[in-house]
Design a protein around this motif. Structure first.
Motif, PDB file in Angstrom:
ATOM      1  N   ILE A   9      23.411  70.869  -7.467  1.00 55.31           N
ATOM      2  CA  ILE A   9      22.263  70.371  -6.700  1.00 55.31           C
ATOM      3  C   ILE A   9      21.742  71.422  -5.721  1.00 55.31           C
ATOM      4  CG2 ILE A   9      23.020  67.983  -6.901  1.00 55.31           C
ATOM      5  CD1 ILE A   9      23.988  68.188  -3.993  1.00 55.31           C
ATOM      6  N   GLY A  10      22.499  72.496  -5.506  1.00 55.81           N
ATOM      7  CA  GLY A  10      22.019  73.526  -4.606  1.00 55.81           C
ATOM      8  C   GLY A  10      23.152  74.276  -3.943  1.00 55.81           C
ATOM      9  N   SER A  11      22.817  75.139  -3.027  1.00 59.94           N
ATOM     10  CA  SER A  11      23.798  75.953  -2.316  1.00 59.94           C
ATOM     11  C   SER A  11      24.422  75.150  -1.173  1.00 59.94           C
ATOM     12  CB  SER A  11      23.109  77.213  -1.761  1.00 59.94           C
ATOM     13  OG  SER A  11      23.976  77.892  -0.866  1.00 59.94           O
ATOM     14  N   PRO A  12      25.736  75.327  -0.942  1.00 61.05           N
ATOM     15  CA  PRO A  12      26.402  74.646   0.196  1.00 61.05           C
ATOM     16  C   PRO A  12      25.780  75.021   1.531  1.00 61.05           C
ATOM     17  CG  PRO A  12      28.029  75.528  -1.340  1.00 61.05           C
ATOM     18  CD  PRO A  12      26.715  76.075  -1.772  1.00 61.05           C
ATOM     19  N   ASP A  13      25.147  76.177   1.588  1.00 63.54           N
ATOM     20  CA  ASP A  13      24.512  76.593   2.840  1.00 63.54           C
ATOM     21  C   ASP A  13      23.278  75.758   3.152  1.00 63.54           C
ATOM     22  OD1 ASP A  13      26.419  78.549   3.039  1.00 63.54           O
ATOM     23  OD2 ASP A  13      25.178  80.101   2.076  1.00 63.54           O
ATOM     24  N   SER A  14      22.706  75.130   2.100  1.00 62.32           N
ATOM     25  CA  SER A  14      21.469  74.377   2.289  1.00 62.32           C
ATOM     26  C   SER A  14      21.708  72.879   2.365  1.00 62.32           C
ATOM     27  CB  SER A  14      20.506  74.673   1.137  1.00 62.32           C
ATOM     28  OG  SER A  14      20.245  76.056   1.028  1.00 62.32           O
ATOM     29  N   TRP A  15      22.879  72.411   1.924  1.00 60.90           N
ATOM     30  CA  TRP A  15      23.167  70.980   1.875  1.00 60.90           C
ATOM     31  C   TRP A  15      24.350  70.642   2.787  1.00 60.90           C
ATOM     32  CZ3 TRP A  15      20.823  67.222  -1.415  1.00 60.90           C
ATOM     33  CH2 TRP A  15      19.821  67.725  -2.270  1.00 60.90           C
ATOM     34  N   SER A  16      24.167  69.636   3.639  1.00 58.70           N
ATOM     35  CA  SER A  16      25.303  69.123   4.411  1.00 58.70           C
ATOM     36  C   SER A  16      26.086  68.157   3.521  1.00 58.70           C
ATOM     37  CB  SER A  16      24.803  68.401   5.664  1.00 58.70           C
ATOM     38  OG  SER A  16      24.047  67.244   5.300  1.00 58.70           O
ATOM     39  N   ILE A  17      27.297  67.827   3.939  1.00 56.74           N
ATOM     40  CA  ILE A  17      28.112  66.910   3.126  1.00 56.74           C
ATOM     41  C   ILE A  17      27.448  65.541   2.985  1.00 56.74           C
ATOM     42  CG2 ILE A  17      30.312  65.646   3.044  1.00 56.74           C
ATOM     43  CD1 ILE A  17      31.666  68.139   4.141  1.00 56.74           C
ATOM     44  N   PRO A  18      26.929  64.939   4.056  1.00 52.13           N
ATOM     45  CA  PRO A  18      26.254  63.636   3.903  1.00 52.13           C
ATOM     46  C   PRO A  18      25.055  63.721   2.937  1.00 52.13           C
ATOM     47  CG  PRO A  18      26.779  64.008   6.198  1.00 52.13           C
ATOM     48  CD  PRO A  18      27.060  65.300   5.491  1.00 52.13           C
ATOM     49  N   GLU A  19      24.288  64.838   3.003  1.00 50.75           N
ATOM     50  CA  GLU A  19      23.138  64.981   2.118  1.00 50.75           C
ATOM     51  C   GLU A  19      23.588  65.101   0.660  1.00 50.75           C
ATOM     52  OE1 GLU A  19      19.971  67.286   5.081  1.00 50.75           O
ATOM     53  OE2 GLU A  19      21.357  68.450   3.827  1.00 50.75           O
ATOM     54  N   ALA A  20      24.686  65.848   0.443  1.00 53.05           N
ATOM     55  CA  ALA A  20      25.204  66.013  -0.911  1.00 53.05           C
ATOM     56  C   ALA A  20      25.730  64.692  -1.465  1.00 53.05           C
ATOM     57  CB  ALA A  20      26.299  67.073  -0.933  1.00 53.05           C
ATOM     58  N   GLN A  21      26.390  63.904  -0.581  1.00 55.43           N
ATOM     59  CA  GLN A  21      26.890  62.597  -1.017  1.00 55.43           C
ATOM     60  C   GLN A  21      25.741  61.665  -1.397  1.00 55.43           C
ATOM     61  OE1 GLN A  21      29.186  61.625   2.461  1.00 55.43           O
ATOM     62  NE2 GLN A  21      31.135  62.362   1.559  1.00 55.43           N
ATOM     63  N   ALA A  22      24.647  61.710  -0.587  1.00 47.45           N
ATOM     64  CA  ALA A  22      23.479  60.867  -0.881  1.00 47.45           C
ATOM     65  C   ALA A  22      22.842  61.276  -2.207  1.00 47.45           C
ATOM     66  CB  ALA A  22      22.459  60.979   0.254  1.00 47.45           C
TER      67      ALA A  22
END
Length: 383
Positions: A9-22
């Motif tokens: 879904i993208g780079s870890p630098d651009s996504w926070s954990i809550p955003e990645a979970q959503a």
């Protein structure tokens, strides 16, 4: 299919954990609905690309598409038709070749060239036409005809088909604004021949003077005579070959006075009616000199009116209609004319010479072909 699929879904630098979970939960819902997340993503990208292309097409200017249209279609057009398209969009204030004191007027379609193609609708064209028709009705009708052809072409092009309104220049309201063209009937009367010849013979430019006289005495179309080459003349067998717009071409008699006039012209290049200032090397715009001559003679007559005059004047001699039509390059009007009547140039010459002689007599021109010495002059070499 029972397989585990990893989706980035993208780079870890651009996504926070809550955003990645959503985002993961959203993907899971798509799977639960029987959708393939990869296909959903591909469709979204395709839709975005399509939207961008549509925006780009809608933003293209009419002038850009017009330039492409002219470049692609010009090889199928005549020189005069191409010139009409160029004049319709020309800029104001440009130098006119061969006339340093003259500047170009803005082209009639120039205001529309600055619009977006998607904004070129019927209301816009009607508003434009209402202004132009007051000053130049004939040119406005020509401009609309060219515009309609342009819109038809654009509608067949994949890049513009979804943007252009092909019927924008075809509405009834627009036709009412432009009005119907009047039937032109300008021609020389029998009694006007002396004064017309007097002023045309006084034209300073010899090539134009000869050209105008030949138009009247041959009944030829303006462009087919202007494009006459020296190779098209046969002084031995007294014939002229004209590139007919109806057929591949036609041969007409080289009558005595016309032959004499053509023999007086300088051979600058391949063109009979040459011009040292024209880019093409041949005569392009004789109408200005003709208008001045007609104005001085108090006669209202167009260049095409000379062709109409030839046909009208032959009525005084009761010349057979088929003879006149063949000389002028008109299509046969009957089955017998089309399929059974074949007239050689020698037969045409019998009647054509009588027509020329009668016109010269009515004009008060004394011409003795037997006492005229050939005066062919060579000026430079063909370019």
């Amino acid at each position: 299919g029972g397989k585990t699929i990893r989706i980035t879904i993208g780079s870890p630098d651009s996504w926070s954990i809550p955003e990645a979970q959503a985002r993961a939960r959203k993907i899971q819902r798509e799977i639960d609905d029987g959708l393939d997340p990869r296909r959903v993503k591909a469709d979204a990208i395709a839709a975005d690309v399509s939207a961008r292309e549509t925006t780009k097409r809608e933003g293209v200017l009419v002038g850009e598409v017009w330039s492409r249209y002219v470049a692609e279609r010009s090889e199928h057009w005549s020189e005069s038709h191409l010139k009409d398209h160029q004049k319709m969009v020309q800029l104001a204030g440009q130098l006119v070749r061969g006339r340093p004191s003259m500047r170009t007027q803005p082209g009639m379609l120039l205001p529309l060239m600055k619009l977006r193609l998607g904004d070129l609708d019927s209301k816009t064209i009607e508003s434009w036409a209402a202004k132009e028709v007051k000053q130049r009705a004939t040119r406005a009708r020509l401009a609309v005809r060219l515009l309609k052809a342009f819109l038809r072409w654009a509608s067949s092009e994949g890049d513009y088909a979804s943007v252009v309104d092909v019927n924008a220049a075809s509405g009834k309201k627009l036709r009412d604004i432009l009005g119907k063209p009047g039937v032109k009937k300008d021609h020389l009367q029998r009694e006007q021949l002396p004064v017309w010849f007097a002023h045309v013979l006084a034209v300073e430019n010899q090539v134009i003077s000869v050209y105008l006289q030949c138009l009247l005495l041959t009944g030829a179309r303006r462009e087919e005579l202007a494009k006459l080459k020296w190779d098209d003349l046969n002084f031995k067998w007294k014939s002229i070959y004209l590139a007919d717009k109806v057929d591949d071409g036609r041969s007409i008699p080289l009558t005595l006075y016309v032959g004499y006039l053509l023999n007086t012209l300088p051979r600058r290049n391949e063109w009979v009616f040459s011009s040292p200032t024209s880019q093409s090397g041949r005569l392009v715009e004789p109408a200005i000199a003709h208008r001045k001559a007609c104005s001085a003679a108090s006669i209202e007559l167009t260049i095409h009116g000379l062709r109409r005059s030839f046909k009208s004047l032959t009525e005084w001699l009761d010349t057979p209609a088929g003879i006149v039509a063949q000389i002028m390059g008109h299509k046969p009007s009957a089955i017998a004319e089309k399929h059974y009547t074949v007239r050689p140039v020698d037969l045409l010459r019998v009647h054509h010479q009588k027509i020329e002689q009668w016109i010269l007599e009515e004009a008060g021109i004394n011409f003795d072909a037997e006492n005229v010495e050939p005066c062919l002059r060579l000026v430079g070499h063909p370019s």
